[in-house]
Design a protein around this motif. Sequence first.
Motif, PDB file in Angstrom:
ATOM      1  N   ILE A  48       0.823  -1.210   0.000  1.00 11.45           N
ATOM      2  CA  ILE A  48       0.000   0.000   0.000  1.00 11.45           C
ATOM      3  C   ILE A  48       0.855   1.256   0.000  1.00 11.45           C
ATOM      4  CG2 ILE A  48      -1.658   1.316   1.386  1.00 11.45           C
ATOM      5  CD1 ILE A  48      -2.825  -1.321   2.314  1.00 11.45           C
ATOM      6  N   VAL A  49       1.967   1.232   0.735  1.00  8.56           N
ATOM      7  CA  VAL A  49       2.802   2.422   0.917  1.00  8.56           C
ATOM      8  C   VAL A  49       3.910   2.439  -0.123  1.00  8.56           C
ATOM      9  CG1 VAL A  49       4.297   3.665   2.495  1.00  8.56           C
ATOM     10  CG2 VAL A  49       2.296   2.475   3.368  1.00  8.56           C
ATOM     11  N   SER A  50       3.981   3.511  -0.850  1.00  9.84           N
ATOM     12  CA  SER A  50       5.051   3.667  -1.836  1.00  9.84           C
ATOM     13  C   SER A  50       6.151   4.600  -1.341  1.00  9.84           C
ATOM     14  CB  SER A  50       4.469   4.211  -3.151  1.00  9.84           C
ATOM     15  OG  SER A  50       3.829   5.471  -2.925  1.00  9.84           O
ATOM     16  N   ASN A  51       5.811   5.524  -0.453  1.00 10.81           N
ATOM     17  CA  ASN A  51       6.775   6.485   0.057  1.00 10.81           C
ATOM     18  C   ASN A  51       7.010   6.208   1.543  1.00 10.81           C
ATOM     19  OD1 ASN A  51       8.459   8.631   0.511  1.00 10.81           O
ATOM     20  ND2 ASN A  51       6.940  10.219   0.102  1.00 10.81           N
ATOM     21  N   ARG A  52       7.764   5.136   1.814  1.00 10.48           N
ATOM     22  CA  ARG A  52       7.959   4.743   3.205  1.00 10.48           C
ATOM     23  C   ARG A  52       8.873   5.700   3.956  1.00 10.48           C
ATOM     24  NH1 ARG A  52      11.234  -0.239   4.959  1.00 10.48           N
ATOM     25  NH2 ARG A  52      12.506   1.468   5.687  1.00 10.48           N
ATOM     26  N   GLU A  53       9.761   6.382   3.234  1.00  8.38           N
ATOM     27  CA  GLU A  53      10.676   7.312   3.890  1.00  8.38           C
ATOM     28  C   GLU A  53       9.905   8.454   4.556  1.00  8.38           C
ATOM     29  OE1 GLU A  53      13.619   8.705   1.246  1.00  8.38           O
ATOM     30  OE2 GLU A  53      14.590   6.751   0.982  1.00  8.38           O
ATOM     31  N   ALA A  54       8.831   8.902   3.911  1.00  7.75           N
ATOM     32  CA  ALA A  54       8.032   9.984   4.498  1.00  7.75           C
ATOM     33  C   ALA A  54       7.383   9.529   5.794  1.00  7.75           C
ATOM     34  CB  ALA A  54       6.969  10.450   3.511  1.00  7.75           C
ATOM     35  N   ILE A  55       6.886   8.293   5.811  1.00  2.00           N
ATOM     36  CA  ILE A  55       6.271   7.768   7.028  1.00  2.00           C
ATOM     37  C   ILE A  55       7.321   7.591   8.115  1.00  2.00           C
ATOM     38  CG2 ILE A  55       5.088   5.758   8.003  1.00  2.00           C
ATOM     39  CD1 ILE A  55       3.533   5.515   5.479  1.00  2.00           C
ATOM     40  N   ASP A  56       8.526   7.151   7.736  1.00  2.00           N
ATOM     41  CA  ASP A  56       9.600   7.020   8.716  1.00  2.00           C
ATOM     42  C   ASP A  56       9.922   8.359   9.365  1.00  2.00           C
ATOM     43  OD1 ASP A  56       9.746   4.356   8.186  1.00  2.00           O
ATOM     44  OD2 ASP A  56      11.466   4.496   6.841  1.00  2.00           O
ATOM     45  N   GLN A  57       9.919   9.420   8.566  1.00  2.00           N
ATOM     46  CA  GLN A  57      10.223  10.744   9.107  1.00  2.00           C
ATOM     47  C   GLN A  57       9.134  11.206  10.073  1.00  2.00           C
ATOM     48  OE1 GLN A  57      10.744  13.137   5.626  1.00  2.00           O
ATOM     49  NE2 GLN A  57      12.718  12.214   5.073  1.00  2.00           N
ATOM     50  N   VAL A  58       7.878  10.929   9.715  1.00  2.00           N
ATOM     51  CA  VAL A  58       6.777  11.273  10.614  1.00  2.00           C
ATOM     52  C   VAL A  58       6.867  10.443  11.900  1.00  2.00           C
ATOM     53  CG1 VAL A  58       4.274  11.267  10.896  1.00  2.00           C
ATOM     54  CG2 VAL A  58       5.285  11.987   8.737  1.00  2.00           C
ATOM     55  N   ALA A  59       7.262   9.158  11.751  1.00  2.00           N
ATOM     56  CA  ALA A  59       7.378   8.279  12.912  1.00  2.00           C
ATOM     57  C   ALA A  59       8.457   8.768  13.870  1.00  2.00           C
ATOM     58  CB  ALA A  59       7.677   6.861  12.464  1.00  2.00           C
ATOM     59  N   ASP A  60       9.537   9.343  13.337  1.00  2.42           N
ATOM     60  CA  ASP A  60      10.594   9.876  14.212  1.00  2.42           C
ATOM     61  C   ASP A  60      10.050  10.980  15.121  1.00  2.42           C
ATOM     62  OD1 ASP A  60      12.445   8.161  13.169  1.00  2.42           O
ATOM     63  OD2 ASP A  60      13.220   9.579  11.694  1.00  2.42           O
ATOM     64  N   ILE A  61       9.075  11.738  14.606  1.00  4.82           N
ATOM     65  CA  ILE A  61       8.462  12.774  15.428  1.00  4.82           C
ATOM     66  C   ILE A  61       7.728  12.148  16.614  1.00  4.82           C
ATOM     67  CG2 ILE A  61       6.767  14.650  15.447  1.00  4.82           C
ATOM     68  CD1 ILE A  61       7.387  15.127  12.514  1.00  4.82           C
ATOM     69  N   GLY A  62       7.092  10.991  16.377  1.00  8.17           N
ATOM     70  CA  GLY A  62       6.403  10.302  17.465  1.00  8.17           C
ATOM     71  C   GLY A  62       7.351   9.869  18.559  1.00  8.17           C
ATOM     72  N   VAL A  63       8.515   9.341  18.177  1.00  8.68           N
ATOM     73  CA  VAL A  63       9.522   8.936  19.170  1.00  8.68           C
ATOM     74  C   VAL A  63       9.996  10.150  19.964  1.00  8.68           C
ATOM     75  CG1 VAL A  63      11.753   7.833  19.508  1.00  8.68           C
ATOM     76  CG2 VAL A  63      10.239   7.020  17.710  1.00  8.68           C
ATOM     77  N   ALA A  64      10.221  11.258  19.253  1.00  9.16           N
ATOM     78  CA  ALA A  64      10.663  12.472  19.948  1.00  9.16           C
ATOM     79  C   ALA A  64       9.612  12.954  20.939  1.00  9.16           C
ATOM     80  CB  ALA A  64      10.965  13.566  18.918  1.00  9.16           C
ATOM     81  N   MET A  65       8.333  12.910  20.554  1.00 10.19           N
ATOM     82  CA  MET A  65       7.269  13.347  21.462  1.00 10.19           C
ATOM     83  C   MET A  65       7.153  12.430  22.672  1.00 10.19           C
ATOM     84  SD  MET A  65       4.125  14.637  19.060  1.00 10.19           S
ATOM     85  CE  MET A  65       4.244  16.207  18.173  1.00 10.19           C
ATOM     86  N   LEU A  66       7.370  11.132  22.463  1.00  7.01           N
ATOM     87  CA  LEU A  66       7.328  10.212  23.601  1.00  7.01           C
ATOM     88  C   LEU A  66       8.400  10.567  24.616  1.00  7.01           C
ATOM     89  CD1 LEU A  66       6.288   7.598  24.968  1.00  7.01           C
ATOM     90  CD2 LEU A  66       8.039   6.381  23.676  1.00  7.01           C
TER      91      LEU A  66
END
Length: 670
Positions: A48-66
């Motif tokens: 389903i996901v073609s641009n996984r790098e973009a999701i990885d970058q958004v996910a890094d924000i989640g780790v930072a917020m945690l």
Amino acid sequence: MEVPFLYEIVIIFLLSIVVTIVCNRLKLPATVGFLLTGVLCGPSLLGIVSNREAIDQVADIGVAMLLFTIGMELSGDALNRLKRPVFLGGSLQIGLTVLAVMGLALLEGVTYQKGIFWGCLVALSSSAIVLRILQERGTTNTPTGRLSLAILVFQDIMVAPMLLSVPLLAGTLELSLENAFFSVLWVVLALGGVLLFAHFGLDRLMEAVMRTRTREILLLTTLGLCMGMALLTSALGLSLSLGAFLAGLLLARSQYSMSVISGILPYRDVFMSLFFISVGMMLNVDFFAHHFFDIILSTCLFVLIKALLALPAVLIQGYPLRAAIITALSLAQVGEFSFVLAASGLAAGLFDMTAYQNFLAVSVLTMMLTPGLIAIAPRLADLLTGWRNKKQLENEENTGEESSLEDHLIIVGFGISGKHLAHVAHESGIAYTILEMNPETVHRYHDKEPITHGDATQPVVLEHLGVEKARVLAIIISDPAAVRAITIEARRLNPNLYIVARTRFVTEVAPLRRLGANDVIAEEFETSIEVFSRVLTQYLIPRQDIDAFAARIRQMNYRMIRRMSNAVDPLDEVVSRLPDMGVQAMRLGADSPLCGQPLAQSGLRPRYGVTVVAIHRQGEIEASPGPQTRFEADDIVYLFGKTDKLYAVKPLFSGPLKESGVPARSAAAS
């Protein structure tokens, strides 16, 4: 207008809802559901996901917020206590892991450079998964939770040196003393500037923001400080999450910290969900199927080796073996920053694509196993330490060592509540002993209090404290699993012991009562009573009415808990038929009109609806006093009656009010 990335995000969210609901039915944590969602959305299955790098970058924000919210939850005192576990425990855990993996690599004929690199990959654990699960289970503030946090923080600090060492290990970069000096200088100057801002400008900024009374401005300020600090540390070669953690520590000092953290929590949860999904996308299902048995074996060896290597990092700090086992199993997974390190190693030629895919498969599997490992860790620790307890018990029986105390109070946990209880027991002349698992706390109060270091879940420790001869056991710790284990063992060792346990939620009260606790104090319930008491005080409701409201709510609540606990004790059945009745002790003040009066003329039963069941005078108790028994000052009178009647009779025992409006002598009630 088409937004492909938004389309992918919507599909991911909808699929995650379905998968998470199924996992919930199977009693699996939501974290596993998000990881499975990532596997389904990944390129090896649905694609389903073609641009996984973009999701990885958004996910890094989640780790930072945690990490930002974790930093905000740490007080200055808690952070000060974590200094030793961070640097001693963290450095020992990483050092032992790197040395052990390098040794295994040398035995396999691999160069020491690659061995060091593999050791760095194995040493890192997942802050996002571990801290999220600890928060969900309410064990962040337990000793094992604090130890896990300390080691994870040190691992985040070491991410930058590990990344800088990759070109050096690959032989593509020569270390320059001049470059290293300027890199350290930039880090020191940047962090120094941040500390100056925190000391002189942060409070003024937050005060100006709060004066606007606008939630949007507060949220933007919070996100700006969190992400700004994260970007600063990232520019210095450190991790994003470390910068966010430091920002949380700085904002924790502010008086508006609770308003700040409440605004960012929903955004953190959304971004964290994307992080778990992005991790699941890394798993190549085809590679996993072709190397199934090798990957399973590698995963088991990884968990075992990493857990064993983490044990000394906890034991050396003086914590018991049980705490070390729980902490080690909590950290027995691959960290999110290991993926960044692995990508750098692949580009530098430190390992090939096959090894890289094998590493990704093991990583995802260990992350999926983490919720289960944390859940079974307490029971597994009890099983593994059972033989050691039996041996200690045999040694104590041979030496004949036992506690000299009798009819005493045992306090388990020496936090704020434990300190208050010890102080009151000392002032009341009650013999007591304290058990604490934090060695630093034991060392600090060793000369001031009768405090002992140990794990109360172990029967041999309770026997050493004289639990068989004790009257009361107060369990005042924040580890739900440990509270249950202590209750079971204490009730088994002393069926007549009165056990008072503290817990966080009302839902945990009934299970603890079934396990043998006599009284269970639920923090959220008592907090609710304190809240409405203070609200009613502002409306000038009489204090007696407020106390009566509180007593009525307590009676209703614990009557419901008795029904939930399905007690079979005949005494409990009798109490359940008298839900509004109770026994209370009153100290007779010298100015009370009851002084010198015989019981028959006091009018306590016909006028106030209470019955005197006993009188404690000069160390002796007179049960069922006769009608001619006269009251004397300082008598402790035990009354039986309805709760509202017991509260109404208090002023009679205190005596007439003085002109200041304060009772001449306050009644003491138990």
